[in-house]
Design an enzyme around this catalytic site. Structure first.
Site, short mmCIF file in Angstrom:
data_model
loop_
_atom_site.label_atom_id
_atom_site.label_comp_id
_atom_site.label_asym_id
_atom_site.label_seq_id
_atom_site.Cartn_x
_atom_site.Cartn_y
_atom_site.Cartn_z
N CYS A 136 -88.21 5.68 48.22
CA CYS A 136 -89.57 6.23 48.19
C CYS A 136 -90.58 5.13 47.89
O CYS A 136 -90.77 4.75 46.73
CB CYS A 136 -89.66 7.35 47.17
SG CYS A 136 -91.31 8.04 47.02
N CYS A 139 -93.45 6.16 45.63
CA CYS A 139 -93.11 6.27 44.21
C CYS A 139 -93.01 4.88 43.57
O CYS A 139 -93.49 4.66 42.47
CB CYS A 139 -91.75 6.94 43.99
SG CYS A 139 -91.41 8.36 45.01
N ASP A 140 -92.34 3.97 44.24
CA ASP A 140 -91.92 2.72 43.58
C ASP A 140 -92.59 1.46 44.11
O ASP A 140 -92.41 0.39 43.53
CB ASP A 140 -90.39 2.57 43.74
CG ASP A 140 -89.64 3.70 43.05
OD1 ASP A 140 -90.15 4.22 42.05
OD2 ASP A 140 -88.55 4.07 43.52
#
Ligand code: NDP
Length: 312
Positions: A136, A139-140
């Site tokens: 992701c 997300c990261d």
């Protein structure tokens, strides 16, 4: 056979399931929620979550899920460990069988079983999970500012992730197993126009290396041909973008799915084709796939379930 009845059965424990449980409990539906294989869902495998509103300093994925769980518990949601192994939506009340043999007879069901990112299946993905391997970018990606990363895949998701990362990282490799991208023309053009994205066609990843965190990947070009050669790239992050699989197998006999297995919703609601069965989160959302959008869908599904029960 141990049978129980409930007004509302929620299947799945990501942001969608827990939010549905908060709303359904507060509406006096006394929901029973089964947490499934990965209690807390995909967020429990991410590190820091910085884009969930309400956490100005960020929060870890597991903490966020624990907070959502506690909030649902506060209003009396009955949360249980267990996996739904079979459903019967030809009967009413609707029925779901749990892996311990319990049969739940439910007046409404909210499916929030999420989707699972596909992995290549090499052992290093597990070894470095959370240590440089991610599925992701949204997300990261932030943790790779000014670093070098690789994205695997040649579809729209891979291009989108590569473009997102190219605005943060110094350099992005896009590792594509064929000699072309499957992504839409517009996404391809954007990728090719980016100076800091290098597309590595005809390449397969066979391993990752690094002391503690990912420091590089072993690639094979033209695998299985006379031109086959192996080489390494130095990277700090390795992002999988080879597709997601919605967790819908157990419902497929009854629920209308699209061609990739995602639940089809009726109009602008959370209703499925089966009266009394609603869906929320990634299981019905190939497009946004965010914790906050899944939570919003969980809220909608609980409100729709409440209205369905009130109308009966
Ligand atoms: P896709 O199935 O479209 O693409 C998957 C990609 O991963 C393909 O390039 C495939 O390669 C590659 N791949 C699969 N398995 C492996 C493997 N084991 N090793 C290496 N590469 C592999 O998935 P997406 O998630 O990209 O997209 C899903 C759907 O969502 C699509 O319909 C897409 O159009 C849509 N979407 C739309 C977006 C938008 O409109 N902005 C954004 C994101 C998704 P190969 O081609 O060789 O099979």
């Amino acid at each position: 056979m141990n049978a129980e009845s409930t007004k509302c059965l929620i299947i799945g424990s990501g942001p969608a399931g827990y939010t549905a449980a908060i709303y359904a409990s507060r509406a006096n539906l006394s929901p029973i929620l089964y947490e499934g294989l990965q209690p807390g869902g995909q967020l429990t495998i991410t590190t820091e979550v910085e884009n969930f509103p309400g956490y100005p300093d960020g929060v870890t994925g597991p903490e966020l899920m624990e907070d959502l769980r506690k909030q649902a518990a506060r209003f009396g949601a009955d949360m249980r460990q267990g996996i739904v192994t079979e459903v019967n939506f030809d009967v009413y009340p609707l029925e779901a069988t749990i892996d311990d043999g319990t049969v739940i007879k439910a007046e409404s069901v909210i499916i929030a079983t999420g989707a699972s990112a596909k992995y290549l299946g090499i052992s290093d993905e597990q070894k470095y999970n959370g240590l440089g391997v991610s599925a992701c970018a949204t997300c990261d990606g932030f943790f790779y500012r000014k670093k070098t990363v690789a994205v695997v895949g040649g579809g729209d998701t891979a291009c989108e992730e590569a473009l997102y990362l190219s605005n943060l990282a110094a350099k992005v490799y896009l590792i594509v197993r064929k000699d072309y991208l499957r992504a839409s023309q517009v996404m391809q053009r954007r990728v090719f126009e980016k100076d800091n994205i290098e597309v590595l066609f005809n390449c397969n990843t066979v391993g990752l290396f690094g002391e503690e965190f990912v420091e590089g990947a072993h690639l094979v070009e033209f695998k299985g041909t006379d031109k086959e050669r192996t080489f390494d790239i130095a990277i700090d992050g390795f992002f999988l973008a080879i597709g997601h699989k919605p967790n819908t197998d157990v419902f497929s006999k009854y629920i209308n799915l699209d061609e990739t297995g995602y639940i089809k919703l009726e109009g602008n609601t959370s209703a499925t084709n089966v009266p009394g069965v609603f869906a929320a989160g990634d299981v019905a959302d190939p497009r946004y796939r965010q914790a906050i959008s899944a939570a919003g869908m969980g809220c909608r599904a609980a409100l729709d379930a409440e209205r369905f029960l009130a109308s009966k």
